[in-house]
Motif scaffolding. Structure first.
Motif, PDB file in Angstrom:
ATOM      1  N   CYS B  29       0.657  16.208   4.668  1.00 12.81           N
ATOM      2  CA  CYS B  29       1.666  15.168   4.859  1.00 12.81           C
ATOM      3  C   CYS B  29       1.708  14.293   3.613  1.00 12.81           C
ATOM      4  O   CYS B  29       0.669  13.834   3.142  1.00 12.81           O
ATOM      5  CB  CYS B  29       1.334  14.337   6.082  1.00 12.81           C
ATOM      6  N   ARG B  31       3.862  11.311   1.017  1.00 14.91           N
ATOM      7  CA  ARG B  31       4.733  10.147   1.002  1.00 14.91           C
ATOM      8  C   ARG B  31       5.172   9.858  -0.431  1.00 14.91           C
ATOM      9  O   ARG B  31       4.407  10.042  -1.368  1.00 14.91           O
ATOM     10  CB  ARG B  31       3.962   8.957   1.567  1.00 14.91           C
ATOM     11  N   ASN B  59       2.454  10.017  -3.704  1.00 20.44           N
ATOM     12  CA  ASN B  59       1.324   9.107  -3.469  1.00 20.44           C
ATOM     13  C   ASN B  59       0.048   9.709  -4.080  1.00 20.44           C
ATOM     14  O   ASN B  59      -0.284  10.866  -3.806  1.00 20.44           O
ATOM     15  CB  ASN B  59       1.170   8.939  -1.952  1.00 20.44           C
ATOM     16  N   ASP B  62      -2.246  11.634  -1.953  1.00 24.40           N
ATOM     17  CA  ASP B  62      -1.676  12.872  -1.430  1.00 24.40           C
ATOM     18  C   ASP B  62      -1.844  14.007  -2.431  1.00 24.40           C
ATOM     19  O   ASP B  62      -1.858  15.181  -2.052  1.00 24.40           O
ATOM     20  CB  ASP B  62      -0.198  12.676  -1.073  1.00 24.40           C
ATOM     21  N   ALA B  85       7.189  15.646   4.797  1.00 32.76           N
ATOM     22  CA  ALA B  85       7.471  14.244   4.470  1.00 32.76           C
ATOM     23  C   ALA B  85       8.520  13.704   5.418  1.00 32.76           C
ATOM     24  O   ALA B  85       9.527  14.359   5.691  1.00 32.76           O
ATOM     25  CB  ALA B  85       7.950  14.111   3.028  1.00 32.76           C
ATOM     26  N   PHE B  86       8.267  12.511   5.914  1.00 31.18           N
ATOM     27  CA  PHE B  86       9.220  11.805   6.784  1.00 31.18           C
ATOM     28  C   PHE B  86       9.828  10.690   5.947  1.00 31.18           C
ATOM     29  O   PHE B  86       9.116   9.841   5.419  1.00 31.18           O
ATOM     30  CB  PHE B  86       8.445  11.271   7.997  1.00 31.18           C
ATOM     31  N   PHE B 138      -4.013  14.661   4.909  1.00 27.69           N
ATOM     32  CA  PHE B 138      -3.302  13.422   4.570  1.00 27.69           C
ATOM     33  C   PHE B 138      -3.982  12.794   3.370  1.00 27.69           C
ATOM     34  O   PHE B 138      -5.099  13.152   3.017  1.00 27.69           O
ATOM     35  CB  PHE B 138      -3.391  12.416   5.733  1.00 27.69           C
ATOM     36  N   GLY B 139      -3.315  11.810   2.775  1.00 24.77           N
ATOM     37  CA  GLY B 139      -3.985  10.949   1.824  1.00 24.77           C
ATOM     38  C   GLY B 139      -4.765   9.886   2.584  1.00 24.77           C
ATOM     39  O   GLY B 139      -4.468   9.603   3.741  1.00 24.77           O
ATOM     40  N   LYS B 140      -5.740   9.297   1.909  1.00 24.02           N
ATOM     41  CA  LYS B 140      -6.514   8.224   2.554  1.00 24.02           C
ATOM     42  C   LYS B 140      -5.622   7.039   2.866  1.00 24.02           C
ATOM     43  O   LYS B 140      -5.759   6.394   3.903  1.00 24.02           O
ATOM     44  CB  LYS B 140      -7.646   7.787   1.631  1.00 24.02           C
ATOM     45  N   LEU B 141      -4.712   6.737   1.957  1.00 22.23           N
ATOM     46  CA  LEU B 141      -3.781   5.638   2.188  1.00 22.23           C
ATOM     47  C   LEU B 141      -2.572   5.829   1.301  1.00 22.23           C
ATOM     48  O   LEU B 141      -2.610   6.542   0.301  1.00 22.23           O
ATOM     49  CB  LEU B 141      -4.435   4.278   1.922  1.00 22.23           C
ATOM     50  N   ALA B 142      -1.479   5.188   1.698  1.00 22.94           N
ATOM     51  CA  ALA B 142      -0.277   5.195   0.879  1.00 22.94           C
ATOM     52  C   ALA B 142      -0.292   3.917   0.058  1.00 22.94           C
ATOM     53  O   ALA B 142      -0.504   2.834   0.620  1.00 22.94           O
ATOM     54  CB  ALA B 142       0.962   5.258   1.760  1.00 22.94           C
ATOM     55  N   ASP B 145       2.456   0.843   1.489  1.00 30.63           N
ATOM     56  CA  ASP B 145       2.189   0.000   2.664  1.00 30.63           C
ATOM     57  C   ASP B 145       0.702  -0.189   2.975  1.00 30.63           C
ATOM     58  O   ASP B 145       0.357  -1.006   3.817  1.00 30.63           O
ATOM     59  CB  ASP B 145       2.937   0.532   3.892  1.00 30.63           C
ATOM     60  N   TYR B 146      -0.155   0.575   2.318  1.00 26.62           N
ATOM     61  CA  TYR B 146      -1.598   0.466   2.581  1.00 26.62           C
ATOM     62  C   TYR B 146      -1.918   0.513   4.077  1.00 26.62           C
ATOM     63  O   TYR B 146      -2.894  -0.082   4.532  1.00 26.62           O
ATOM     64  CB  TYR B 146      -2.179  -0.822   1.960  1.00 26.62           C
ATOM     65  N   GLN B 148      -2.967   2.926   6.018  1.00 24.60           N
ATOM     66  CA  GLN B 148      -4.267   3.589   6.234  1.00 24.60           C
ATOM     67  C   GLN B 148      -4.466   4.038   7.666  1.00 24.60           C
ATOM     68  O   GLN B 148      -5.553   3.910   8.225  1.00 24.60           O
ATOM     69  CB  GLN B 148      -5.422   2.650   5.831  1.00 24.60           C
ATOM     70  N   GLN B 149      -3.413   4.528   8.283  1.00 24.62           N
ATOM     71  CA  GLN B 149      -3.540   4.867   9.695  1.00 24.62           C
ATOM     72  C   GLN B 149      -2.848   6.149  10.095  1.00 24.62           C
ATOM     73  O   GLN B 149      -3.150   6.696  11.158  1.00 24.62           O
ATOM     74  CB  GLN B 149      -3.020   3.714  10.566  1.00 24.62           C
ATOM     75  N   THR B 150      -1.937   6.658   9.281  1.00 29.08           N
ATOM     76  CA  THR B 150      -1.114   7.784   9.735  1.00 29.08           C
ATOM     77  C   THR B 150      -1.977   8.991  10.126  1.00 29.08           C
ATOM     78  O   THR B 150      -1.787   9.567  11.199  1.00 29.08           O
ATOM     79  CB  THR B 150      -0.102   8.166   8.646  1.00 29.08           C
TER      80      THR B 150
HETATM   81  N1  LIG Z   1       6.583   8.997   5.780  1.00 27.91           N
HETATM   82  C1  LIG Z   1       5.535   9.844   5.696  1.00 27.91           C
HETATM   83  N2  LIG Z   1       5.726  11.182   5.749  1.00 27.91           N
HETATM   84  C2  LIG Z   1       4.686  12.051   5.690  1.00 27.91           C
HETATM   85  N3  LIG Z   1       3.413  11.654   5.533  1.00 27.91           N
HETATM   86  C3  LIG Z   1       3.166  10.333   5.450  1.00 27.91           C
HETATM   87  C4  LIG Z   1       4.204   9.361   5.530  1.00 27.91           C
HETATM   88  N4  LIG Z   1       3.641   8.139   5.408  1.00 27.91           N
HETATM   89  C5  LIG Z   1       2.323   8.326   5.265  1.00 27.91           C
HETATM   90  N5  LIG Z   1       2.022   9.645   5.279  1.00 27.91           N
HETATM   91  C6  LIG Z   1       0.689  10.269   5.129  1.00 27.91           C
HETATM   92  O1  LIG Z   1      -0.289   9.378   5.622  1.00 27.91           O
HETATM   93  C7  LIG Z   1      -1.175   8.969   4.577  1.00 27.91           C
HETATM   94  C8  LIG Z   1      -1.602   7.551   4.779  1.00 27.91           C
HETATM   95  O2  LIG Z   1      -0.491   6.707   4.727  1.00 27.91           O
HETATM   96  P1  LIG Z   1      -0.493   5.242   5.342  1.00 27.91           P
HETATM   97  O3  LIG Z   1      -1.025   5.370   6.728  1.00 27.91           O
HETATM   98  O4  LIG Z   1       0.917   4.813   5.260  1.00 27.91           O
HETATM   99  O5  LIG Z   1      -1.415   4.434   4.438  1.00 27.91           O
HETATM  100  C9  LIG Z   1      -0.413   9.244   3.303  1.00 27.91           C
HETATM  101  O6  LIG Z   1      -1.313   9.425   2.227  1.00 27.91           O
HETATM  102  C10 LIG Z   1       0.333  10.509   3.669  1.00 27.91           C
HETATM  103  O7  LIG Z   1      -0.542  11.625   3.624  1.00 27.91           O
END
Ligand SMILES: Nc1ncnc2c1ncn2[C@@H]1O[C@H](COP(=O)(O)O)[C@@H](O)[C@H]1O
Ligand SMILES: Cc1cc2nc3c(=O)[nH]c(=O)nc-3n(C[C@H](O)[C@H](O)[C@H](O)COP(=O)(O)OP(=O)(O)OC[C@H]3O[C@@H](n4cnc5c(N)ncnc54)[C@H](O)[C@@H]3O)c2cc1C
Lengths: 321, 272
Positions: B29, B31, B59, B62, B85-86, B138-142, B145-146, B148-150
């Motif tokens: 996934c 971003r 990201n 990612d 990707a969403f 997934f990545g650890k965080l984007a 938005d930081y 850190q939960q997806t």
């Molecule tokens: N819109 C998105 N579409 C797909 N993957 C996402 C999206 N937003 C976040 N992710 C994945 O969730 C990780 C953590 O993002 P976040 O929880 O936004 O910090 C990212 O590194 C991506 O791997």
């Protein structure tokens, strides 16, 4: 009346640092409308330090004991917290590696919103208003979280305070759960070394050190501060293999907010600043007077670190005796 | 690193699902985020950043996930890697970047992500649910938005094991062992596949897209599926610039400046 649940961390049967700060954040929310704070502690047996939680602000201390909870066991913790979440207005964890792993799982299980790395919390009508850094700390975001949000609070965001509550210990049952992840162990690299994320003082070295062996200059100043100082590093020196990634401060390393931060031979790239710009006092030592680090430093010395560091270390030793 | 067939003692009379996949199927996934060096200004609405002059990239975390997916498939010898990707149509460019790095195909979940991480995780989880993935990365965080939960939310929604911020990932047959950094140490953990992992720096060195990869990416499939996101329980109040640090000062030059520094740290900052 708001009841707040604070999930505390333990390792090897003792409460982790940061408990007092998390309790202070919980207390702040609860006191906004005369509410109460429950602290919950997971372990496989007795956990040292829980008798101090009343003084930190816990009305009740819930102990959840299970053989699987000797190490971090997210599945047991999510199941337990979800089973009692309905009693609370908010659930708080520390924004540590463990707390940030746990918070979103609880939120997804209970269908609640989750706020990570929160630096400010307040009641806002039916919601809880949180502020948190985004875009590597270049922007502060304010969110209103409805329901019973799960909030991971930065340890440095709220100062510890004493509240003198009862801290009455009660047990809570860990319900049946499916263990999907097994933590097999924790290896502590340097016994006794302080982690940058938890240190009061950080001395960070960068490429200006010129050679991995010159980290000795950094270590000597760390030693001069005694037991609550840690060695930090820029990404340039971590990528060069001079020091482990655990020391890296910045966007792809750790976010730190110590009372005192020394940047030694660190240029102050935006990604480094992202990790340390909220430190209490920043000192920069760099031979380039135009280095960007001087823009965020409270105090700077322009000069050769090889000349400055030994003198500084001696002076700190003297000032602290 | 090699995903293997089950050993003989794990054979049963029942058809063993792992047998059907001598190959490995991995979803990543991703971003699209502003480049970390970009200067960020807040737009006139106060609700978004001003995108003018900002370069958008994959990201950085990612990249570790994409690299892990490609390397694991290479190690297995066969399989499929899918980038997901969403977002709005701009994410297609970022998906192409992952295809150029070596991902096999891309899924664009077309819609507007919410400020509520759980609402977004539900969209992503629904798209991955029946995909038969061995691993979801997934990545650890984007870095925008930081949140850190997806990742861990998707894992919870799909009832899968999950480890976050892994710096080491080893697949052996149907199980995985990971390392993750915690305060003052390294945590070791293991779980069965399928599983979800979020990737931290240190996991690997992401490859750059090659010229050949960029050409090949143009012909790789990129499927677009319109999605709708559910109600948000997390609402944005606003964005603000952080308070500026009060201007500091140079206390002097060279070792001669040390006494002035000690004096300032002792009596002004009171930190010694
Ligand atoms: N819109 C998105 N579409 C797909 N993957 C996402 C999206 N937003 C976040 N992710 C994945 O969730 C990780 C953590 O993002 P976040 O929880 O936004 O910090 C990212 O590194 C991506 O791997
Ligand atoms: C996606 C991404 C993420 C990143 N994440 C991070 C991160 O998390 N953390 C991080 O730190 N960086 C990060 N970076 C890297 C960052 O951009 C810089 O490259 C890095 O911080 C530079 O490290 P440095 O300051 O040690 O080295 P340099 O920039 O080379 O600076 C060395 C400094 O030492 C000074 N100097 C040299 N010799 C002496 C001497 N004898 N005495 C005194 N001063 C001397 C020089 O004047 C110079 O200012 C990231 C980059 C990217 C693209």
């Amino acid at each position: 009346m708001a009841a707040i649940l604070a999930i505390l961390e333990q390792r090897d049967g003792a409460l982790r640092k940061g408990a007092a700060e998390l309790m202070a954040a919980a207390r702040q929310l609860a006191d906004a409308d005369g509410g109460t704070v429950d602290a919950i502690v997971f372990g496989s047996g007795n956990v040292g330090g829980i008798d101090g939680l009343g003084a930190m602000g816990a009305d009740r201390v819930l102990t959840a004991t299970h053989a699987e909870c000797a190490h971090y066991c997210p599945d047991a913790m999510v199941a337990t917290v979800a089973s009692i979440a309905g009693n609370y207005r908010a659930i708080l964890t520390a924004a540590t590696a463990t707390g940030k792993d746990l918070a979103p799982r609880i939120a997804a299980r209970t269908g609640a919103p989750c706020g990570m790395d929160v630096i400010g919390v307040a009641m806002q009508g039916d919601a809880i208003r949180v502020t948190r850094p985004v875009y590597a700390g270049k922007v502060i975001q304010t969110l209103d979280l409805a329901g019973t949000p799960v909030i991971a609070v930065r340890p440095s965001a709220v100062a510890a305070s004493s509240a003198g509550k009862a801290g009455a210990v009660e047990t809570v049952t860990v319900p049946e759960f499916t263990k999907r992840l097994t933590v097999t162990g924790v290896s502590t690299a340097d016994q006794g070394a302080v982690d940058v994320a938890e240190a009061r003082v950080i001395v960070a070295g960068g490429r200006g050190l010129g050679d991995p062996k010159h980290f000795a200059l950094i270590e000597e100043l760390v030693a001069a501060f005694g037991g609550d100082a840690a060695v930090g590093a820029s990404r340039a020196v971590v990528d060069a293999g001079w020091i482990g990634h655990g020391h890296q401060v910045g966007q792809t390393g750790k976010t730190v907010a110590p009372e005192l931060y020394f940047a030694v031979g660190v240029s102050g790239a935006i990604q480094h600043l992202a990790g340390m710009r909220t430190a209490g006092t920043i000192v920069a030592i760099n031979r380039d007077k135009d280095a960007p680090i001087f823009k965020v430093a409270d105090y700077g010395i322009v000069g050769d670190l090889f000349e400055v560091m030994p003198v500084l270390t001696e002076a700190v030793k003297k000032a602290r005796t | 690193m090699l995903p293997r067939l089950p050993t003989s003692d794990s054979f049963t009379d029942e058809p063993y699902p792992a047998l059907e996949r001598e190959t490995v199927k991995i979803a990543v996934c991703i971003r699209r985020v502003p480049d970390t060096t970009a200067k960020i200004a807040i737009g006139p609405s106060g609700a978004t950043i001003d995108p003018a002059g900002v370069k958008f990239v994959l990201n950085p975390y990612d990249e570790f996930a994409v690299e892990a997916a490609i390397a694991l498939k290479e190690a297995a010898g066969a399989g499929e890697t899918v980038a997901v990707a969403f977002g709005d149509d701009s994410v297609q460019e970022t998906l192409r970047t992952t295809l150029a790095m070596g991902i096999d195909r891309a899924m664009h979940l077309q819609g507007a992500p919410s400020t509520d991480g759980l609402a977004n995780a539900r969209v992503i989880a629904a798209a991955l649910k029946d995909g038969g993935y061995d691993l979801i990365l997934f990545g650890k965080l984007a870095v925008d938005d930081y949140a850190q939960q997806t990742g861990p939310m998707v894992a919870e929604l799909l009832d899968l094991p999950c480890a976050t911020a892994v710096t080491s990932l080893t697949i052996d047959g149907g199980s995985a062992t990971v390392e993750r950094e915690i305060e003052g140490g390294t945590e070791n953990a293991s779980c069965a596949l399928p599983a979800v992992f979020t990737c931290d720096k240190g996991l690997n060195n992401p490859r750059l897209p090659s010229l050949k990869g960029i050409m090949a990416a143009k012909k790789k499939p990129l499927d677009v599926t319109p999605v709708t996101v559910g109600d948000a329980q997390s609402t944005l109040v606003g964005l603000a610039l952080p308070p500026e640090r009060p201007a500091g000062r140079i206390v002097g030059e060279g070792a001669a400046a040390v006494p002035a520094l000690i004096e300032a740290l002792t009596s002004e900052a009171k930190v010694l």
